[in-house]
Design a protein around this motif. Sequence first.
Motif, PDB file in Angstrom:
ATOM      1  N   PRO A  18       0.783  -1.128  -0.081  1.00 53.29           N
ATOM      2  CA  PRO A  18       0.097   0.064  -0.038  1.00 53.29           C
ATOM      3  C   PRO A  18       0.743   1.326   0.081  1.00 53.29           C
ATOM      4  O   PRO A  18       2.052   1.276   0.464  1.00 53.29           O
ATOM      5  CB  PRO A  18      -0.717  -0.343   1.526  1.00 53.29           C
ATOM      6  CG  PRO A  18      -0.581  -1.785   1.669  1.00 53.29           C
ATOM      7  CD  PRO A  18       0.538  -1.916   1.193  1.00 53.29           C
ATOM      8  N   LEU A  19       0.341   2.225  -0.562  1.00 50.48           N
ATOM      9  CA  LEU A  19       1.248   3.264  -0.869  1.00 50.48           C
ATOM     10  C   LEU A  19       1.781   3.991   0.395  1.00 50.48           C
ATOM     11  O   LEU A  19       2.714   4.472   0.498  1.00 50.48           O
ATOM     12  CB  LEU A  19       0.734   4.404  -1.894  1.00 50.48           C
ATOM     13  CG  LEU A  19       1.389   5.707  -2.469  1.00 50.48           C
ATOM     14  CD1 LEU A  19       2.550   5.039  -3.138  1.00 50.48           C
ATOM     15  CD2 LEU A  19       0.656   6.545  -3.293  1.00 50.48           C
ATOM     16  N   HIS A  20       0.665   4.159   1.345  1.00 47.52           N
ATOM     17  CA  HIS A  20       0.963   5.058   2.427  1.00 47.52           C
ATOM     18  C   HIS A  20       2.047   4.143   3.407  1.00 47.52           C
ATOM     19  O   HIS A  20       2.926   4.699   4.189  1.00 47.52           O
ATOM     20  CB  HIS A  20      -0.357   5.104   3.320  1.00 47.52           C
ATOM     21  CG  HIS A  20      -0.942   3.797   4.024  1.00 47.52           C
ATOM     22  ND1 HIS A  20      -1.844   3.060   2.748  1.00 47.52           N
ATOM     23  CD2 HIS A  20      -1.004   2.900   4.787  1.00 47.52           C
ATOM     24  CE1 HIS A  20      -2.305   2.159   3.415  1.00 47.52           C
ATOM     25  NE2 HIS A  20      -1.814   1.971   4.550  1.00 47.52           N
ATOM     26  N   SER A  27       7.235   6.750  -5.086  1.00 43.51           N
ATOM     27  CA  SER A  27       5.828   7.274  -4.715  1.00 43.51           C
ATOM     28  C   SER A  27       5.284   8.620  -5.745  1.00 43.51           C
ATOM     29  O   SER A  27       4.184   8.649  -6.192  1.00 43.51           O
ATOM     30  CB  SER A  27       5.831   7.759  -3.286  1.00 43.51           C
ATOM     31  OG  SER A  27       6.433   6.784  -2.366  1.00 43.51           O
ATOM     32  N   PHE A  28       6.411   9.244  -6.186  1.00 42.45           N
ATOM     33  CA  PHE A  28       5.892  10.368  -7.004  1.00 42.45           C
ATOM     34  C   PHE A  28       5.426  10.022  -8.374  1.00 42.45           C
ATOM     35  O   PHE A  28       4.523  10.301  -8.837  1.00 42.45           O
ATOM     36  CB  PHE A  28       7.131  11.151  -6.958  1.00 42.45           C
ATOM     37  CG  PHE A  28       7.013  12.522  -8.081  1.00 42.45           C
ATOM     38  CD1 PHE A  28       6.171  13.644  -7.632  1.00 42.45           C
ATOM     39  CD2 PHE A  28       7.567  12.306  -9.114  1.00 42.45           C
ATOM     40  CE1 PHE A  28       6.026  14.714  -8.611  1.00 42.45           C
ATOM     41  CE2 PHE A  28       7.496  13.535 -10.086  1.00 42.45           C
ATOM     42  CZ  PHE A  28       6.564  14.600  -9.867  1.00 42.45           C
ATOM     43  N   HIS A  29       6.105   9.105  -8.875  1.00 46.33           N
ATOM     44  CA  HIS A  29       5.931   8.452 -10.073  1.00 46.33           C
ATOM     45  C   HIS A  29       4.547   7.680 -10.172  1.00 46.33           C
ATOM     46  O   HIS A  29       3.841   7.805 -10.744  1.00 46.33           O
ATOM     47  CB  HIS A  29       7.212   7.678 -10.794  1.00 46.33           C
ATOM     48  CG  HIS A  29       8.223   8.222 -11.116  1.00 46.33           C
ATOM     49  ND1 HIS A  29       9.209   8.766 -10.317  1.00 46.33           N
ATOM     50  CD2 HIS A  29       8.440   8.578 -12.608  1.00 46.33           C
ATOM     51  CE1 HIS A  29       9.944   9.153 -11.311  1.00 46.33           C
ATOM     52  NE2 HIS A  29       9.673   9.295 -12.485  1.00 46.33           N
ATOM     53  N   PHE A  30       4.453   6.709  -9.032  1.00 40.94           N
ATOM     54  CA  PHE A  30       3.257   6.219  -9.030  1.00 40.94           C
ATOM     55  C   PHE A  30       1.886   7.224  -8.730  1.00 40.94           C
ATOM     56  O   PHE A  30       0.784   6.654  -9.468  1.00 40.94           O
ATOM     57  CB  PHE A  30       3.388   5.363  -7.725  1.00 40.94           C
ATOM     58  CG  PHE A  30       2.515   3.856  -7.750  1.00 40.94           C
ATOM     59  CD1 PHE A  30       2.821   3.130  -8.668  1.00 40.94           C
ATOM     60  CD2 PHE A  30       1.417   3.528  -6.905  1.00 40.94           C
ATOM     61  CE1 PHE A  30       2.082   1.885  -8.927  1.00 40.94           C
ATOM     62  CE2 PHE A  30       0.605   2.514  -6.973  1.00 40.94           C
ATOM     63  CZ  PHE A  30       0.930   1.506  -7.902  1.00 40.94           C
ATOM     64  N   ILE A  31       1.942   8.164  -7.912  1.00 37.76           N
ATOM     65  CA  ILE A  31       0.824   8.985  -7.728  1.00 37.76           C
ATOM     66  C   ILE A  31       0.722   9.699  -9.075  1.00 37.76           C
ATOM     67  O   ILE A  31      -0.567   9.705  -9.556  1.00 37.76           O
ATOM     68  CB  ILE A  31       1.256   9.989  -6.672  1.00 37.76           C
ATOM     69  CG1 ILE A  31       1.477   9.379  -5.300  1.00 37.76           C
ATOM     70  CG2 ILE A  31       0.252  11.134  -6.575  1.00 37.76           C
ATOM     71  CD1 ILE A  31       1.890  10.158  -4.004  1.00 37.76           C
ATOM     72  N   ILE A  32       1.553  10.302  -9.834  1.00 34.25           N
ATOM     73  CA  ILE A  32       1.509  10.737 -11.107  1.00 34.25           C
ATOM     74  C   ILE A  32       0.656   9.863 -12.179  1.00 34.25           C
ATOM     75  O   ILE A  32      -0.020  10.236 -12.945  1.00 34.25           O
ATOM     76  CB  ILE A  32       2.749  11.205 -11.707  1.00 34.25           C
ATOM     77  CG1 ILE A  32       3.402  12.513 -10.671  1.00 34.25           C
ATOM     78  CG2 ILE A  32       2.650  11.739 -12.994  1.00 34.25           C
ATOM     79  CD1 ILE A  32       2.394  13.757 -10.738  1.00 34.25           C
ATOM     80  N   SER A  46      -3.175   9.360 -11.033  1.00 30.35           N
ATOM     81  CA  SER A  46      -3.916  10.416 -11.119  1.00 30.35           C
ATOM     82  C   SER A  46      -3.964  10.902 -12.748  1.00 30.35           C
ATOM     83  O   SER A  46      -5.132  11.874 -12.742  1.00 30.35           O
ATOM     84  CB  SER A  46      -3.269  11.744 -10.204  1.00 30.35           C
ATOM     85  OG  SER A  46      -2.056  12.075 -10.764  1.00 30.35           O
ATOM     86  N   ASP A  47      -3.389  10.373 -13.448  1.00 35.90           N
ATOM     87  CA  ASP A  47      -3.708  10.866 -14.727  1.00 35.90           C
ATOM     88  C   ASP A  47      -5.248  10.233 -15.255  1.00 35.90           C
ATOM     89  O   ASP A  47      -5.551   9.252 -14.872  1.00 35.90           O
ATOM     90  CB  ASP A  47      -2.705  10.140 -15.674  1.00 35.90           C
ATOM     91  CG  ASP A  47      -2.707  10.802 -17.047  1.00 35.90           C
ATOM     92  OD1 ASP A  47      -3.371  10.280 -17.941  1.00 35.90           O
ATOM     93  OD2 ASP A  47      -1.809  11.649 -17.287  1.00 35.90           O
ATOM     94  N   PRO A  48      -6.005  11.116 -16.011  1.00 30.98           N
ATOM     95  CA  PRO A  48      -7.270  10.672 -16.465  1.00 30.98           C
ATOM     96  C   PRO A  48      -7.291   9.287 -17.306  1.00 30.98           C
ATOM     97  O   PRO A  48      -8.063   8.708 -17.334  1.00 30.98           O
ATOM     98  CB  PRO A  48      -7.745  11.938 -17.207  1.00 30.98           C
ATOM     99  CG  PRO A  48      -6.505  12.529 -17.608  1.00 30.98           C
ATOM    100  CD  PRO A  48      -5.762  12.349 -16.471  1.00 30.98           C
ATOM    101  N   VAL A  49      -6.380   9.147 -18.191  1.00 33.67           N
ATOM    102  CA  VAL A  49      -6.020   8.014 -18.885  1.00 33.67           C
ATOM    103  C   VAL A  49      -6.117   6.776 -18.202  1.00 33.67           C
ATOM    104  O   VAL A  49      -6.691   5.698 -18.373  1.00 33.67           O
ATOM    105  CB  VAL A  49      -4.689   8.099 -19.883  1.00 33.67           C
ATOM    106  CG1 VAL A  49      -4.566   6.862 -20.562  1.00 33.67           C
ATOM    107  CG2 VAL A  49      -4.968   9.102 -20.752  1.00 33.67           C
ATOM    108  N   TYR A  50      -5.449   6.809 -16.840  1.00 30.11           N
ATOM    109  CA  TYR A  50      -5.207   5.400 -15.981  1.00 30.11           C
ATOM    110  C   TYR A  50      -6.801   5.157 -15.643  1.00 30.11           C
ATOM    111  O   TYR A  50      -7.100   4.094 -15.575  1.00 30.11           O
ATOM    112  CB  TYR A  50      -4.446   5.768 -14.893  1.00 30.11           C
ATOM    113  CG  TYR A  50      -4.185   4.837 -13.961  1.00 30.11           C
ATOM    114  CD1 TYR A  50      -3.001   3.727 -14.210  1.00 30.11           C
ATOM    115  CD2 TYR A  50      -4.867   4.730 -12.660  1.00 30.11           C
ATOM    116  CE1 TYR A  50      -3.010   2.796 -13.312  1.00 30.11           C
ATOM    117  CE2 TYR A  50      -4.808   3.625 -12.002  1.00 30.11           C
ATOM    118  CZ  TYR A  50      -3.995   2.614 -12.297  1.00 30.11           C
ATOM    119  OH  TYR A  50      -3.557   1.867 -11.356  1.00 30.11           O
TER     120      TYR A  50
END
Length: 540
Positions: free
Chosen positions: A30-32, A86-91, A94-98
């Motif tokens: 989990p990310l947290h 974490s930064f890459h995973f969040i980006i 959060s993308d609309p394509v994902y």
Amino acid sequence: MVAGKHFVDYRWAPSLIVCWIWCWMVNYLPLHLYIAISAVVGVAGAMGVVYSFYCGGRHRMVNAGSFRYGMTVVCIVVLAVGISASFHFIIKKSDPVYRWARSQSKLTSIQIEVISSPRCLEQEEKNGSVQCVKWKLEGQMHTFRCDNGKIIPSRAIIAIFARQWPFYPQGTHVRFEGKMFPADTIHRYSAAVNAIGRPQQITHPQGWKAYKQRIHSYVLQQVAHLSTPARALIPALTAGQRNSIPLSLQRVLAQVSLSHITVVSGFHISLVAAVVMAASGWLRRGTQLWVTCMCLGTYMVIVGLGASVIRAGIMAAIMLLGRSIGRPSHSVTALLITGIIMLIWDPFLSVDYGFALSIIATASIVIRVPVWQARLSRFMPRFLAQMIAVPLCAQLWCAPVLVLLGSKISLYAIAANVAVAAAIAPVIIASLCALICAGLPLGHLGRFIVAFSETIAQAGCQWIVGVAQFFHALPDFSFYWLTGPWGAVTLAVILGCAATIIEVHQPHIGVKNTIRRVVKLYWIERSRYRRARKHGTVKL
């Protein structure tokens, strides 16, 4: 661990291994929890640094090879990887394509920028010719259309699969219809797309990508009058244009494990760096290093910034920087630091087979080739021993990773790579020389250099293709190994034990004593390393 009379420092190896594993874990934790563990480990590393520099006496960490130093570096690397991953995973999430790819899979209009050349995944033979029935390429999304007709912008990286796809240069904007579906979470792709129909080109490459395309067109124009093998291989070997190789030749090269020579890798970068430094030897050291860095940067942009090319460029920069400040770096140290830097910058490289093969092949060359070359030199000339040792070590070290890509192992691979090893460097140097001189106003001298270089390049290309076709025509002499991680681990253990026994075995002591020496090898080298570190003979 022995390199001449010096000992190689492997203190960055645990950091690279932990960095690689921690990049994987972002997909399974989990990310947290991932962020929390990274922060705790990073704080522990920071406390280790504070303790080392502010606690006096014997507790101060002045020994760069100590256990405390290594653990501190590992903790700092884990923190850096945790922040980056974490930064890459969040980006990505959060993308609309994902979100769109996971909510529905409907036909939509997509506009992308092409960032890689199409690669053939499936081939079939029709009417005596080989045709590709499934292509794959990477693209950077610009816009896509929703159900309500709204156009949504995006900058996500997507994987595109198509039954027919023309070759478009890097930087070309195209529009096509396709269905998006979720991509594998461990890759950098936010989504995958099944393209339907033929794409429509919107704009041509702009800026530096347009100049890169002009150079590629110039290369194709200069080799148009050469023989078929030269027309196919020279653009791939010098400029990374694999689309110039026919699919039938690609199949032949792949079946004899020679397809890697058509991919621009660290060997090309190191070769160009050596040639430039030799040609600019009359300059002052600082000027020579700047000229070398500029030429390497230009060449890397022309051939494409793949994982192996970037790895070689960073390694070359570290080595040149060490030379400029009067502290030459060891190749192993430069390789380990390069791997850590690249994984921190792009954590998704941890699942890139090309990056893994580049790191492992380079490690085999800088670590084991001198040992095998010294052993083979007892029975043959030194240059021939080097020609055999380099592909032999690279093939054996990369075999476990290749098993993950396919269970079939060709026993012709080592022989084929040894046969073409001597021809690759002359072909690359002669081709680059001919391409450069053809564009300069050198008169009769330039035409003579171009003709002579083309003769060498054509002869080398003909030899490479002839070797590939010779081994391809032989009866299939390959076997199938276990697939998946267990197959890779099993093969790595078997090859590692066999190589270790061969290296320490001496005929007069017998096999039983040889096994005992293998068991004691670690402790012997550990004590030698400690003594060498104490007397200051460790080579950094």
